[in-house]
Design a protein around this motif. Structure first.
Motif, PDB file in Angstrom:
ATOM      1  N   GLU A  41      -4.656 -39.106  36.780  1.00  0.00           N
ATOM      2  CA  GLU A  41      -4.376 -40.499  36.403  1.00  0.00           C
ATOM      3  C   GLU A  41      -5.678 -41.263  36.150  1.00  0.00           C
ATOM      4  N   LEU A  42      -6.636 -41.118  37.058  1.00  0.00           N
ATOM      5  CA  LEU A  42      -7.902 -41.844  36.930  1.00  0.00           C
ATOM      6  C   LEU A  42      -8.716 -41.327  35.745  1.00  0.00           C
ATOM      7  N   ALA A  43      -8.700 -40.016  35.550  1.00  0.00           N
ATOM      8  CA  ALA A  43      -9.420 -39.437  34.408  1.00  0.00           C
ATOM      9  C   ALA A  43      -8.836 -39.928  33.089  1.00  0.00           C
ATOM     10  N   ASP A  44      -7.518 -40.071  33.040  1.00  0.00           N
ATOM     11  CA  ASP A  44      -6.882 -40.551  31.810  1.00  0.00           C
ATOM     12  C   ASP A  44      -7.215 -42.014  31.537  1.00  0.00           C
ATOM     13  N   MET A  91     -15.419 -35.406  49.325  1.00  0.00           N
ATOM     14  CA  MET A  91     -16.199 -35.549  48.097  1.00  0.00           C
ATOM     15  C   MET A  91     -16.255 -34.241  47.316  1.00  0.00           C
ATOM     16  N   MET A  92     -16.334 -33.121  48.034  1.00  0.00           N
ATOM     17  CA  MET A  92     -16.354 -31.825  47.366  1.00  0.00           C
ATOM     18  C   MET A  92     -15.085 -31.618  46.538  1.00  0.00           C
ATOM     19  N   ILE A  93     -13.958 -32.017  47.090  1.00  0.00           N
ATOM     20  CA  ILE A  93     -12.684 -31.850  46.382  1.00  0.00           C
ATOM     21  C   ILE A  93     -12.600 -32.804  45.198  1.00  0.00           C
ATOM     22  N   TYR A  94     -13.048 -34.056  45.399  1.00  0.00           N
ATOM     23  CA  TYR A  94     -13.067 -34.996  44.273  1.00  0.00           C
ATOM     24  C   TYR A  94     -13.938 -34.460  43.138  1.00  0.00           C
ATOM     25  N   ALA A  99     -14.174 -32.567  37.739  1.00  0.00           N
ATOM     26  CA  ALA A  99     -14.854 -31.656  36.815  1.00  0.00           C
ATOM     27  C   ALA A  99     -13.855 -30.910  35.941  1.00  0.00           C
ATOM     28  N   GLU A 100     -12.663 -30.644  36.478  1.00  0.00           N
ATOM     29  CA  GLU A 100     -11.638 -29.950  35.698  1.00  0.00           C
ATOM     30  C   GLU A 100     -11.196 -30.777  34.490  1.00  0.00           C
ATOM     31  N   TYR A 101     -11.384 -32.098  34.574  1.00  0.00           N
ATOM     32  CA  TYR A 101     -11.032 -32.979  33.457  1.00  0.00           C
ATOM     33  C   TYR A 101     -12.291 -33.484  32.742  1.00  0.00           C
ATOM     34  N   ASN A 102     -13.378 -32.743  32.928  1.00  0.00           N
ATOM     35  CA  ASN A 102     -14.648 -33.052  32.256  1.00  0.00           C
ATOM     36  C   ASN A 102     -15.163 -34.441  32.612  1.00  0.00           C
TER      37      ASN A 102
END
Length: 281
Positions: A41-44, A91-94, A99-102
């Motif tokens: 959602e945030l990446a979009d 933070m590691m998970i975030y 990164a998966e959404y560039n």
């Protein structure tokens, strides 16, 4: 034009995520499926050309879960140790999910003293501005590991409003375990009425605020959310309180749909961040 249509045009958005929205209620461990939805959602939003800042709770809850502690530690040192463990894991998970959404996530840890001191406050603002300019998504949390009073008295509702004011954000979304503002505690009073829109905050609304949070992991109730609303709206930002049970609510809010309670911006000409911080004690 409907009043909520204005939300479609927002450019700089702060989204606060409560601990209860990130973890499984039964175990206190991170809900990875929900986090994937949140990050998508945030990446979009970012892909739409909007600037996004995340204020994320959860460090202590994640840390205590990792160490097999099934309750909130009473000793300050243990809470701070849990925060140190949990913040790194969170933070590691975030970082991995964004990164998966560039997208590039950046960590900013703040304390009340970051805001009180003018030099560090200006440095923090410059860091936020530069990260957003670079296209990164700042992820903010209280620096619980070193700040004694932040753990005991702090809450991320207030922090997110201060971040919105500091960065000149025009939108703040508070996601927690409540649907929004009610005339009374809906958990205690079945006749409590939902309030869809608050055009101006007043003493009547403040008196109405009760701690409606039923979470064992969060720290903020309705009183802290109304305090956040005072700060954010006075600084010139619209604010929405909504339920973080389903993170798809983020794009629904930004599309102008009726989700949560909308507090309209009421920018005060005499608004000074120094005065707000002084009142926090």
């Amino acid at each position: 034009m409907k009043v909520r249509d204005r939300l479609k045009e927002k450019k700089r958005i702060v989204v606060k995520i409560g601990s209860s929205s990130l973890t499984h209620e039964e175990t206190g461990r991170l809900n990875l499926m929900k986090m994937e939805i949140l990050v998508r959602e945030l990446a979009d939003l970012h892909n739409q050309g909007k600037e996004v800042i995340v204020v994320s709770s959860g460090a202590i809850a994640v840390g205590r879960s990792a160490m097999g502690i099934d309750h909130k530690p009473k000793k300050l040192a243990k809470r701070q140790a849990c925060a140190a463990i949990g913040q790194a894991r969170l933070m590691m998970i975030y970082q991995k999910l964004f990164a998966e959404y560039n997208q590039t996530a950046a960590q900013i840890l703040m304390t009340k003293y970051t805001m009180i001191n003018r030099a560090t406050r200006i440095n923090a603002k410059n860091t936020f501005d530069t990260l957003l300019e670079m296209g990164a998504i700042p992820i903010v949390n209280e620096n619980d590991t070193i700040s004694t009073d932040e753990i005991e008295f702090g809450d991320n509702d207030t922090l997110s409003a201060l971040v919105a004011a500091l960065t000149g954000a025009d939108m703040l979304i508070l996601l927690s375990d409540i649907d929004g503002l009610f005339t009374d505690d809906p958990n205690q009073n079945p006749n409590a009425e939902f309030i869809d829109l608050v055009e101006k905050l007043d003493s009547h609304l403040d008196a109405m605020a009760k701690d409606t949070s039923k979470s064992s992991v969060g720290t903020g109730g309705m009183a802290t959310k109304l305090k956040a609303a005072h700060i954010a709206t006075s600084a010139g930002a619209d604010m929405v309180i909504a339920n973080g049970n389903d993170f798809h609510v983020i794009h629904k809010i930004m599309q102008g749909r009726n989700h949560g309670t909308l507090f309209l911006a009421d920018k005060k000409e005499e608004f000074y961040l120094d005065d707000i911080i002084d009142k926090l004690g």
